[in-house]
Design a protein around this motif. Structure first.
Motif, PDB file in Angstrom:
ATOM      1  N   GLN A  32       0.840  -1.174   0.000  1.00 26.52           N
ATOM      2  CA  GLN A  32       0.000   0.000   0.000  1.00 26.52           C
ATOM      3  C   GLN A  32       0.889   1.243   0.000  1.00 26.52           C
ATOM      4  O   GLN A  32       1.876   1.297   0.718  1.00 26.52           O
ATOM      5  CB  GLN A  32      -0.923   0.011   1.221  1.00 26.52           C
ATOM      6  N   VAL A  33       0.525   2.232  -0.802  1.00 27.55           N
ATOM      7  CA  VAL A  33       1.304   3.455  -0.906  1.00 27.55           C
ATOM      8  C   VAL A  33       1.214   4.234   0.397  1.00 27.55           C
ATOM      9  O   VAL A  33       0.130   4.424   0.954  1.00 27.55           O
ATOM     10  CB  VAL A  33       0.819   4.329  -2.072  1.00 27.55           C
ATOM     11  N   GLN A  34       2.367   4.703   0.855  1.00 26.18           N
ATOM     12  CA  GLN A  34       2.417   5.530   2.041  1.00 26.18           C
ATOM     13  C   GLN A  34       3.389   6.676   1.811  1.00 26.18           C
ATOM     14  O   GLN A  34       4.501   6.473   1.319  1.00 26.18           O
ATOM     15  CB  GLN A  34       2.849   4.724   3.262  1.00 26.18           C
ATOM     16  N   LEU A  35       2.965   7.885   2.150  1.00 27.40           N
ATOM     17  CA  LEU A  35       3.790   9.079   2.050  1.00 27.40           C
ATOM     18  C   LEU A  35       3.869   9.712   3.430  1.00 27.40           C
ATOM     19  O   LEU A  35       2.839  10.001   4.038  1.00 27.40           O
ATOM     20  CB  LEU A  35       3.203  10.080   1.053  1.00 27.40           C
ATOM     21  N   VAL A  36       5.079   9.940   3.910  1.00 26.36           N
ATOM     22  CA  VAL A  36       5.281  10.471   5.246  1.00 26.36           C
ATOM     23  C   VAL A  36       6.179  11.692   5.163  1.00 26.36           C
ATOM     24  O   VAL A  36       7.350  11.583   4.799  1.00 26.36           O
ATOM     25  CB  VAL A  36       5.894   9.427   6.194  1.00 26.36           C
ATOM     26  N   GLU A  37       5.640  12.855   5.529  1.00 26.57           N
ATOM     27  CA  GLU A  37       6.401  14.096   5.527  1.00 26.57           C
ATOM     28  C   GLU A  37       7.123  14.285   6.857  1.00 26.57           C
ATOM     29  O   GLU A  37       6.647  13.846   7.904  1.00 26.57           O
ATOM     30  CB  GLU A  37       5.490  15.309   5.288  1.00 26.57           C
ATOM     31  N   SER A  38       8.238  14.989   6.795  1.00 23.37           N
ATOM     32  CA  SER A  38       8.972  15.364   7.992  1.00 23.37           C
ATOM     33  C   SER A  38       9.774  16.625   7.700  1.00 23.37           C
ATOM     34  O   SER A  38       9.929  17.020   6.547  1.00 23.37           O
ATOM     35  CB  SER A  38       9.889  14.235   8.468  1.00 23.37           C
ATOM     36  N   GLY A  39      10.278  17.254   8.747  1.00 21.62           N
ATOM     37  CA  GLY A  39      11.148  18.408   8.598  1.00 21.62           C
ATOM     38  C   GLY A  39      10.515  19.746   8.884  1.00 21.62           C
ATOM     39  O   GLY A  39      11.204  20.777   8.854  1.00 21.62           O
ATOM     40  N   GLY A  40       9.226  19.775   9.164  1.00 27.11           N
ATOM     41  CA  GLY A  40       8.568  21.027   9.477  1.00 27.11           C
ATOM     42  C   GLY A  40       8.981  21.550  10.838  1.00 27.11           C
ATOM     43  O   GLY A  40       9.593  20.843  11.638  1.00 27.11           O
ATOM     44  N   GLY A  41       8.640  22.807  11.100  1.00 27.75           N
ATOM     45  CA  GLY A  41       8.979  23.411  12.369  1.00 27.75           C
ATOM     46  C   GLY A  41       8.784  24.905  12.347  1.00 27.75           C
ATOM     47  O   GLY A  41       8.129  25.454  11.460  1.00 27.75           O
ATOM     48  N   LEU A  42       9.355  25.562  13.339  1.00 33.83           N
ATOM     49  CA  LEU A  42       9.266  27.007  13.499  1.00 33.83           C
ATOM     50  C   LEU A  42      10.582  27.643  13.082  1.00 33.83           C
ATOM     51  O   LEU A  42      11.658  27.217  13.525  1.00 33.83           O
ATOM     52  CB  LEU A  42       8.949  27.357  14.954  1.00 33.83           C
ATOM     53  N   VAL A  43      10.499  28.664  12.241  1.00 32.20           N
ATOM     54  CA  VAL A  43      11.690  29.347  11.755  1.00 32.20           C
ATOM     55  C   VAL A  43      11.388  30.833  11.596  1.00 32.20           C
ATOM     56  O   VAL A  43      10.246  31.222  11.336  1.00 32.20           O
ATOM     57  CB  VAL A  43      12.157  28.727  10.415  1.00 32.20           C
ATOM     58  N   GLN A  44      12.399  31.659  11.757  1.00 30.40           N
ATOM     59  CA  GLN A  44      12.231  33.099  11.573  1.00 30.40           C
ATOM     60  C   GLN A  44      12.248  33.456  10.093  1.00 30.40           C
ATOM     61  O   GLN A  44      12.813  32.740   9.268  1.00 30.40           O
ATOM     62  CB  GLN A  44      13.336  33.867  12.295  1.00 30.40           C
ATOM     63  N   ALA A  45      11.611  34.567   9.768  1.00 29.76           N
ATOM     64  CA  ALA A  45      11.625  35.060   8.395  1.00 29.76           C
ATOM     65  C   ALA A  45      13.054  35.194   7.893  1.00 29.76           C
ATOM     66  O   ALA A  45      13.933  35.683   8.604  1.00 29.76           O
ATOM     67  CB  ALA A  45      10.896  36.387   8.299  1.00 29.76           C
ATOM     68  N   GLY A  46      13.270  34.758   6.660  1.00 33.44           N
ATOM     69  CA  GLY A  46      14.596  34.756   6.075  1.00 33.44           C
ATOM     70  C   GLY A  46      15.360  33.466   6.265  1.00 33.44           C
ATOM     71  O   GLY A  46      16.402  33.263   5.622  1.00 33.44           O
ATOM     72  N   GLY A  47      14.855  32.589   7.109  1.00 32.39           N
ATOM     73  CA  GLY A  47      15.511  31.329   7.382  1.00 32.39           C
ATOM     74  C   GLY A  47      15.157  30.250   6.376  1.00 32.39           C
ATOM     75  O   GLY A  47      14.466  30.496   5.389  1.00 32.39           O
ATOM     76  N   SER A  48      15.619  29.031   6.660  1.00 34.03           N
ATOM     77  CA  SER A  48      15.452  27.911   5.743  1.00 34.03           C
ATOM     78  C   SER A  48      14.963  26.671   6.470  1.00 34.03           C
ATOM     79  O   SER A  48      15.228  26.477   7.656  1.00 34.03           O
ATOM     80  CB  SER A  48      16.775  27.574   5.044  1.00 34.03           C
ATOM     81  N   LEU A  49      14.248  25.827   5.740  1.00 30.61           N
ATOM     82  CA  LEU A  49      13.846  24.511   6.190  1.00 30.61           C
ATOM     83  C   LEU A  49      13.929  23.549   5.020  1.00 30.61           C
ATOM     84  O   LEU A  49      13.771  23.959   3.866  1.00 30.61           O
ATOM     85  CB  LEU A  49      12.417  24.508   6.736  1.00 30.61           C
ATOM     86  N   ARG A  50      14.153  22.281   5.328  1.00 33.36           N
ATOM     87  CA  ARG A  50      14.143  21.236   4.316  1.00 33.36           C
ATOM     88  C   ARG A  50      13.126  20.181   4.697  1.00 33.36           C
ATOM     89  O   ARG A  50      13.273  19.508   5.723  1.00 33.36           O
ATOM     90  CB  ARG A  50      15.520  20.597   4.178  1.00 33.36           C
ATOM     91  N   LEU A  51      12.104  20.036   3.879  1.00 33.01           N
ATOM     92  CA  LEU A  51      11.085  19.030   4.094  1.00 33.01           C
ATOM     93  C   LEU A  51      11.436  17.753   3.346  1.00 33.01           C
ATOM     94  O   LEU A  51      12.004  17.798   2.256  1.00 33.01           O
ATOM     95  CB  LEU A  51       9.717  19.525   3.620  1.00 33.01           C
TER      96      LEU A  51
END
Length: 119
Positions: free
Chosen positions: A1-20
């Motif tokens: 069965q197909v499963q998609l699991v996201e991770s990497g979210g969070g709180l960051v200040q404007a101008g910052g970076s995140l990788r999902l």
């Protein structure tokens, strides 16, 4: 069965970076489109980015072009969304999705990961 699991979210200040990350399992996705969408409180879900797994061809919403980059790692069946120069307007729940080649239509969805950008 197909499963998609996201991770990497969070709180960051404007101008910052995140990788999902989106870990995909259940089948081979070599012929699929993989997409990222987001939904902010009180607003409709919107398209963010899309990548064709076979050759890496990518599309972006105008609001994120030049700031976000979508990619995939074949050996790990994982799709990434690198988000740079984040703005408060980027605050939303981000969803990973997969579209089979027969449509294409995004039939498979993850449960989402929260991204919050403070001003």
């Amino acid at each position: 069965q197909v499963q998609l699991v996201e991770s990497g979210g969070g709180l960051v200040q404007a101008g910052g970076s995140l990788r999902l990350s989106c870990a995909a399992s259940g089948r081979t996705f070599n012929t699929y489109y993989m997409g990222w969408f987001r939904q902010a409180p009180g607003k409709e879900r919107e398209f963010v980015a899309r990548i064709r797994w076979s050759d890496g061809l990518a599309d972006y919403a105008d609001s994120v072009r030049g700031r976000f980059t979508v990619s995939r790692e074949n050996a790990k069946n994982t799709v990434y969304l690198q988000m740079n120069s984040l703005k408060p307007e980027d605050t939303a729940v981000y969803f990973c999705a997969a579209a089979p080649p027969s449509m294409p239509r995004f039939d498979y969805w993850g449960s989402g990961t929260q991204v919050t950008v403070s001003s």
